[in-house]
Write a protein that holds these residues in place. Structure first.
Motif, PDB file in Angstrom:
ATOM      1  N   ARG A 151       0.837  -1.212   0.000  1.00 43.65           N
ATOM      2  CA  ARG A 151       0.000   0.000   0.000  1.00 43.65           C
ATOM      3  C   ARG A 151       0.866   1.254   0.000  1.00 43.65           C
ATOM      4  O   ARG A 151       0.578   2.224  -0.701  1.00 43.65           O
ATOM      5  N   LEU A 152       1.913   1.235   0.810  1.00 37.83           N
ATOM      6  CA  LEU A 152       2.776   2.404   0.932  1.00 37.83           C
ATOM      7  C   LEU A 152       3.591   2.616  -0.339  1.00 37.83           C
ATOM      8  O   LEU A 152       3.813   3.750  -0.765  1.00 37.83           O
ATOM      9  N   ILE A 153       4.037   1.528  -0.941  1.00 36.93           N
ATOM     10  CA  ILE A 153       4.806   1.634  -2.182  1.00 36.93           C
ATOM     11  C   ILE A 153       3.912   2.146  -3.309  1.00 36.93           C
ATOM     12  O   ILE A 153       4.318   2.986  -4.119  1.00 36.93           O
ATOM     13  N   ALA A 154       2.672   1.661  -3.345  1.00 30.78           N
ATOM     14  CA  ALA A 154       1.741   2.084  -4.401  1.00 30.78           C
ATOM     15  C   ALA A 154       1.401   3.560  -4.302  1.00 30.78           C
ATOM     16  O   ALA A 154       0.975   4.177  -5.293  1.00 30.78           O
ATOM     17  N   ALA A 155       1.567   4.145  -3.098  1.00 33.21           N
ATOM     18  CA  ALA A 155       1.259   5.560  -2.906  1.00 33.21           C
ATOM     19  C   ALA A 155       2.392   6.476  -3.390  1.00 33.21           C
ATOM     20  O   ALA A 155       2.233   7.693  -3.436  1.00 33.21           O
ATOM     21  N   GLN A 156       3.510   5.894  -3.791  1.00 34.57           N
ATOM     22  CA  GLN A 156       4.636   6.673  -4.285  1.00 34.57           C
ATOM     23  C   GLN A 156       4.356   7.134  -5.715  1.00 34.57           C
ATOM     24  O   GLN A 156       3.438   6.645  -6.381  1.00 34.57           O
ATOM     25  N   PRO A 157       5.155   8.086  -6.218  1.00 34.61           N
ATOM     26  CA  PRO A 157       4.988   8.533  -7.609  1.00 34.61           C
ATOM     27  C   PRO A 157       5.016   7.364  -8.590  1.00 34.61           C
ATOM     28  O   PRO A 157       5.830   6.455  -8.449  1.00 34.61           O
ATOM     29  N   GLN A 158       4.099   7.384  -9.555  1.00 31.81           N
ATOM     30  CA  GLN A 158       3.950   6.334 -10.560  1.00 31.81           C
ATOM     31  C   GLN A 158       3.668   4.973  -9.927  1.00 31.81           C
ATOM     32  O   GLN A 158       3.980   3.924 -10.505  1.00 31.81           O
ATOM     33  N   GLY A 159       3.070   5.003  -8.729  1.00 26.34           N
ATOM     34  CA  GLY A 159       2.702   3.766  -8.064  1.00 26.34           C
ATOM     35  C   GLY A 159       3.866   2.904  -7.652  1.00 26.34           C
ATOM     36  O   GLY A 159       3.713   1.701  -7.422  1.00 26.34           O
ATOM     37  N   GLY A 160       5.063   3.515  -7.538  1.00 23.23           N
ATOM     38  CA  GLY A 160       6.240   2.752  -7.153  1.00 23.23           C
ATOM     39  C   GLY A 160       6.705   1.782  -8.218  1.00 23.23           C
ATOM     40  O   GLY A 160       7.505   0.876  -7.946  1.00 23.23           O
ATOM     41  N   ARG A 161       6.235   1.977  -9.451  1.00 23.64           N
ATOM     42  CA  ARG A 161       6.574   1.055 -10.531  1.00 23.64           C
ATOM     43  C   ARG A 161       8.072   1.076 -10.817  1.00 23.64           C
ATOM     44  O   ARG A 161       8.693   2.138 -10.883  1.00 23.64           O
TER      45      ARG A 161
END
Length: 360
Positions: free
Chosen positions: A184-194
């Protein structure tokens, strides 16, 4: 009892119960129809030293008493629970199987595969598997995760739950629950943490554990024998106080005199050095040569200056993970859970999320 029956998703509500070396953490989550998470309740209860050692329950009755207290403290009426085993107590193996197999046919093949990778009799283990998804190299195959643990370890967790009136409907692996909560936290990063390699650093009571993940997949992990208990002992020695007093000072960030410079900073320096060694091991054997961010969590993650000191030494962004970030708060929630204690709840939060998520 087959471990498989434990890994089925259960009807709500369900508690995530994390039994660590120094405390028990409990989380109950809900979810709106729109997908927004709700933190219904969370609670924590300390454990005496020696109750849980290396994931093994050494003092069963003391752990039951603490679990009963944390359940009462939470105010939750839920009676279904998700618990976890330490990664050292579970053998996992990723295998490739034909996609068109029926479930019972797949189970037979998984059992045959388990016979090759498990160093003890299958009669002594609980075995489970789940389909991860299509195989990247063959459209006709799927990737399957096999998991096995000794039967006595599984039944021990079941007995703990039963002793306080809970039904353990799901058994997970601690590191898997951590990755789910962190997603959840990674997905909240810019570009979804991709395409971002992220380090998940758990500072536990007796040890620290780092996982490097990309797209939710584990790339590397390493454990170090350095945790919050060592810092508490260092503070007790420095101030000439009891371990309980030193723990209270650490938790409150109350380090008068030269406590920060003489004790806390050397501890953080040593921890950062261990993380740096882990990264060097990873870089030496991987095509990946950079880490975008370190998410720090665990009981000692909220130490004053933790993120800043590690970021300065490692020369990369370090963030103290709050698993409740972006969640709505339930009426029964204790305010402390949203502040300093939040990083300690990452594993319990991941376990509670299993109520809504996949088994792998």
């Amino acid at each position: 009892m087959a471990l498989r029956s434990w890994l089925r998703r259960s009807p709500p509500p369900m508690l995530g119960v994390d039994i660590g070396a120094s405390s028990i953490k409990l989380v109950e989550l809900g979810q709106h129809a729109q997908g927004r998470w709700v933190l219904e309740c969370c609670a924590m209860e300390p454990l005496e030293k020696g109750c849980v050692v290396d994931g093994n329950i050494e003092q069963f009755d003391a752990v039951v008493d603490a679990l009963r207290r944390v359940l009462k403290q939470s105010g939750s009426k839920a009676r279904l629970a998700a618990l976890a085993l330490p990664h050292t107590a579970v053998i996992t193996q990723r295998v490739v199987l034909p996609a068109l197999l029926k479930e019972d046919e797949m189970a037979l093949l998984v059992e045959a595969e388990a016979g090759h990778c498990i160093p003890f009799s299958l009669d002594e283990v609980c075995l489970d598997f789940c389909v991860i998804g299509p195989n990247a190299k063959s459209a006709e195959d799927v990737d399957v995760l096999l998991a096995a643990s000794r039967r006595d370890k599984v039944e021990e967790r079941q007995a703990l739950a039963q002793a306080v009136g809970l039904q353990a409907t799901l058994l997970d692996i601690e590191t898997h629950a951590v990755r789910l909560a962190a997603s959840r936290l990674i997905a909240a990063q810019p570009q979804g943490g991709r395409d971002a390699v992220v380090a998940l650093l758990k500072i536990g009571g007796l040890s620290s554990h780092v996982q490097l993940v990309l797209h939710g997949e584990l790339l590397f992990e390493r454990e170090q024998a350095l945790g919050g208990v060592q810092l508490t002992q260092m503070l007790a020695s420095h101030y000439g106080c009891s371990l309980a007093e030193a723990e209270a000072k650490k938790h409150a960030g109350d380090l008068p005199g030269d406590g920060a410079s003489a004790v806390l900073q050397p501890f953080l320096h040593g921890l950062a050095a261990e993380v740096q060694r882990s990264l060097q091991f990873f870089f030496s054997s991987s095509a990946q040569q950079s880490v975008q961010q370190i998410l720090v969590f665990g009981g000692s993650a909220g130490l004053p200056g933790m993120a800043q000191a590690m970021a300065q030494q490692l020369q990369m962004p370090v963030v103290v993970a709050n698993p409740f970030q972006g969640m709505q708060s339930g009426a029964r929630l204790h305010p402390a859970c949203l502040a300093q204690d939040a990083p300690a709840y990452v594993t319990a939060c991941g376990l509670a999320m299993r109520r809504f998520g996949p088994c792998c």
